[in-house]
Scaffold this active site. Sequence first.
Site, short mmCIF file in Angstrom:
data_model
loop_
_atom_site.label_atom_id
_atom_site.label_comp_id
_atom_site.label_asym_id
_atom_site.label_seq_id
_atom_site.Cartn_x
_atom_site.Cartn_y
_atom_site.Cartn_z
N SER A 145 39.92 -31.00 -2.63
CA SER A 145 38.67 -30.34 -2.24
C SER A 145 37.79 -30.19 -3.47
O SER A 145 38.29 -30.20 -4.61
CB SER A 145 38.98 -28.95 -1.68
OG SER A 145 37.79 -28.20 -1.49
N TYR A 158 43.11 -20.54 -1.09
CA TYR A 158 42.71 -21.94 -0.80
C TYR A 158 42.39 -22.66 -2.11
O TYR A 158 42.82 -23.79 -2.33
CB TYR A 158 41.51 -21.96 0.14
CG TYR A 158 41.10 -23.35 0.59
CD1 TYR A 158 41.83 -24.05 1.54
CD2 TYR A 158 39.97 -23.97 0.05
CE1 TYR A 158 41.45 -25.32 1.95
CE2 TYR A 158 39.58 -25.23 0.46
CZ TYR A 158 40.32 -25.91 1.42
OH TYR A 158 39.94 -27.18 1.82
#
Length: 255
Positions: A145, A158
């Site tokens: 990401s 996350y």
Amino acid sequence: MSGQLANRVGIVTGATGGMGRVIARRLAAEGCSVVAADTSEDGVAELLAACEGLAGAAVFELCDVSSSRDVRRIVARAVKEFGRLDCAVNAAAIEFEQVPLAECDDDDFQRMMAVNSTGVFLCMKHELRAMIDARNGGSIVNIASTNSYRPQADQPAYTASKHAVLGLTKSAAIDYARHHIRVNAITPGAIDTPMLRNAVERRGRDAAEVAARLSRFRRFGNPEEIAEAALWLCSDASSFTTGHALAVDGGMLAG
Ligand SMILES: NC(=O)c1ccc[n+]([C@@H]2O[C@H](COP(=O)([O-])OP(=O)(O)OC[C@H]3O[C@@H](n4cnc5c(N)ncnc54)[C@H](O)[C@@H]3O)[C@@H](O)[C@H]2O)c1
């Protein structure tokens, strides 16, 4: 379709998700036989129907990537059904938080790490073993990401989990080059999938404003744009690329 993955065998995790289903179909279109794996069976029939008639085959396995036993089973299925494993795209992940670290629930943190980081570790471990056994090289693509470099607010678990994905990617890249196994990551920006749409809704944000803020093109990316990058990294077209994190982010990390 040019058969870039003709007669190859692959695994895609998170395969009924927004990105995973498009990646699985794209690999199959290029001749790859794909074991599609996910904890959710939503849309499996549509995914398998979309792959029918393509150059490669697709089968589905229920799999929780945080379970070593489940992961061993999908890798064994690829080997048993299609003969070996050549490539894998590890896309399964969860994202549900919106609190800073001091308010992060212990169990939430553990769960996020178990799926997003340990899940990638387990997938890589068993995929690498199968590739080494086949002595035919291979290519692993982990979906990281932009959070792997630049956190969004209120996403401590996350963010940590996606940093770990880059560490696992680079570590394996240097260790397994001698087996001609390449290991790379893709760092997607804001891509139009259920994960992103849910996050935007949960935070009560306006999708157009988020797209304008997170992409130089002022739009969300689409899963097809990630699938093209995954295909390139799985294929021989990227034969000298390993340990790399490919940003497909509409310029988000550029400045
Ligand atoms: N959408 C974005 O904007 C964006 C941005 C950066 C990175 N990513 C990453 O891209 C990847 C794909 O995400 P997406 O946007 O398609 O999300 P998505 O929620 O649409 O798909 C994720 C899929 O993973 C599956 N999954 C969840 N937990 C699992 C588990 N334990 N075992 C197996 N499967 C599991 C879900 O059922 C779902 O089908 C993820 O790694 C995500 O972190 C997404």
